[in-house]
Each structure stands twice: as C-alpha cells, then as structure tokens.
Scaffold this motif. Sequence first.
Motif, PDB file in Angstrom:
ATOM      1  N   ASP A   1       0.853  -1.251   0.055  1.00  0.00           N
ATOM      2  CA  ASP A   1       0.019   0.021  -0.132  1.00  0.00           C
ATOM      3  C   ASP A   1       0.898   1.160   0.065  1.00  0.00           C
ATOM      4  OD1 ASP A   1      -2.320   1.593   0.054  1.00  0.00           O
ATOM      5  OD2 ASP A   1      -2.394   1.484   2.374  1.00  0.00           O
ATOM      6  N   THR A   2       0.942   1.730  -1.315  1.00  0.00           N
ATOM      7  CA  THR A   2       1.825   3.032  -1.237  1.00  0.00           C
ATOM      8  C   THR A   2       1.096   4.020  -2.041  1.00  0.00           C
ATOM      9  OG1 THR A   2       4.004   3.836  -1.746  1.00  0.00           O
ATOM     10  CG2 THR A   2       3.198   1.984  -3.045  1.00  0.00           C
ATOM     11  N   GLY A   3       1.308   5.323  -1.883  1.00  0.00           N
ATOM     12  CA  GLY A   3       0.773   6.488  -2.594  1.00  0.00           C
ATOM     13  C   GLY A   3       1.433   6.624  -3.825  1.00  0.00           C
ATOM     14  N   TYR A   4       0.927   7.087  -4.954  1.00  0.00           N
ATOM     15  CA  TYR A   4       1.536   7.795  -5.961  1.00  0.00           C
ATOM     16  C   TYR A   4       2.704   8.699  -5.976  1.00  0.00           C
ATOM     17  CZ  TYR A   4       2.706   9.593 -10.628  1.00  0.00           C
ATOM     18  OH  TYR A   4       3.180  10.088 -11.850  1.00  0.00           O
ATOM     19  N   THR A   5       2.265   9.760  -4.976  1.00  0.00           N
ATOM     20  CA  THR A   5       3.163  10.583  -4.826  1.00  0.00           C
ATOM     21  C   THR A   5       4.527  10.191  -3.904  1.00  0.00           C
ATOM     22  OG1 THR A   5       1.916  11.350  -2.710  1.00  0.00           O
ATOM     23  CG2 THR A   5       1.454  12.590  -4.587  1.00  0.00           C
ATOM     24  N   THR A   6       4.364   9.203  -3.251  1.00  0.00           N
ATOM     25  CA  THR A   6       5.613   8.784  -2.482  1.00  0.00           C
ATOM     26  C   THR A   6       6.250   8.144  -3.490  1.00  0.00           C
ATOM     27  OG1 THR A   6       4.167   8.192  -0.510  1.00  0.00           O
ATOM     28  CG2 THR A   6       6.117   6.914  -0.712  1.00  0.00           C
ATOM     29  N   THR A   7       5.925   7.454  -4.404  1.00  0.00           N
ATOM     30  CA  THR A   7       6.666   6.872  -5.491  1.00  0.00           C
ATOM     31  C   THR A   7       7.196   7.703  -6.395  1.00  0.00           C
ATOM     32  OG1 THR A   7       5.138   4.926  -5.644  1.00  0.00           O
ATOM     33  CG2 THR A   7       6.714   4.962  -7.263  1.00  0.00           C
TER      34      THR A   7
END
Length: 124
Positions: A35-41
């Motif tokens: 579970d990871t956010g696009y902005t984090t990537t």
Amino acid sequence: MSKPTESELEILSLLWEMKQASVRQIHEKLAETKDTGYTTTLKTMQIMHTKGMLTRNESQRTHIYSPATNQKETQKSLLKNLVTTAFGGSAQKLVMQALGQENPSKEELDEIRAFLDQLETKER
C-alpha cells in the motif's frame, strides 16, 4: 553511489527487470504488493535521480526513468557492506548463517557444490 534504502532497492529491482519505466508504471507494480501512494513513489524516484541512482529521459511529457547502476555492481556493493558490518568481514559466517536459515533443496545444494568446485578450480 550511495547505499539504496529498502524502498529505493525495490524500485531499482523493478527497473533492472523492466529496463525503463514511468513513475506510473513503477507505482502500479509496487501497488500490487504494498500500500503506497503515487506521490511517495514519485518523490522517491526524484530523490533517486538526484542521488544518481536513476537517469531520466525528459524528452516527452511523461519522464522515463532507467537505472543508472547495474544490478550486479549494486548487489556486490551491498553484499560487501553486509559481510563487513554484520559478519565481521567473514564470508564463511554469512554463508553458514544463510544456509542455516533455509532448508536448501537437493538442486540448490548441487548448484552450491558446483559453484564451490569452480572456485577451487580457479584457485589452482
């Protein structure tokens, strides 16, 4: 090159496999298992570019990233660091620990024996 963090290593692993990708493509692959956010990537990949871990092709609207380092060199560097810090520089202790943690199959043991035989032949 600085030592990659766990998240950076995940991204590098995907890029080594894919050769090049957009942030969206990497994010979609990561999202399959965590579970990871696009902005984090996006932020992680931008930082990796700044650190020199990734190259970025900006000729199109969607930036395409590629690994700036090859997999073998990175693995060699990480392993050397691990052996030095966690095993007092002893490759033997690392191997014994690794084999003790797992239950290697007969095929894996045969591959390890063949590899050791190759090493011994080189030394002669």
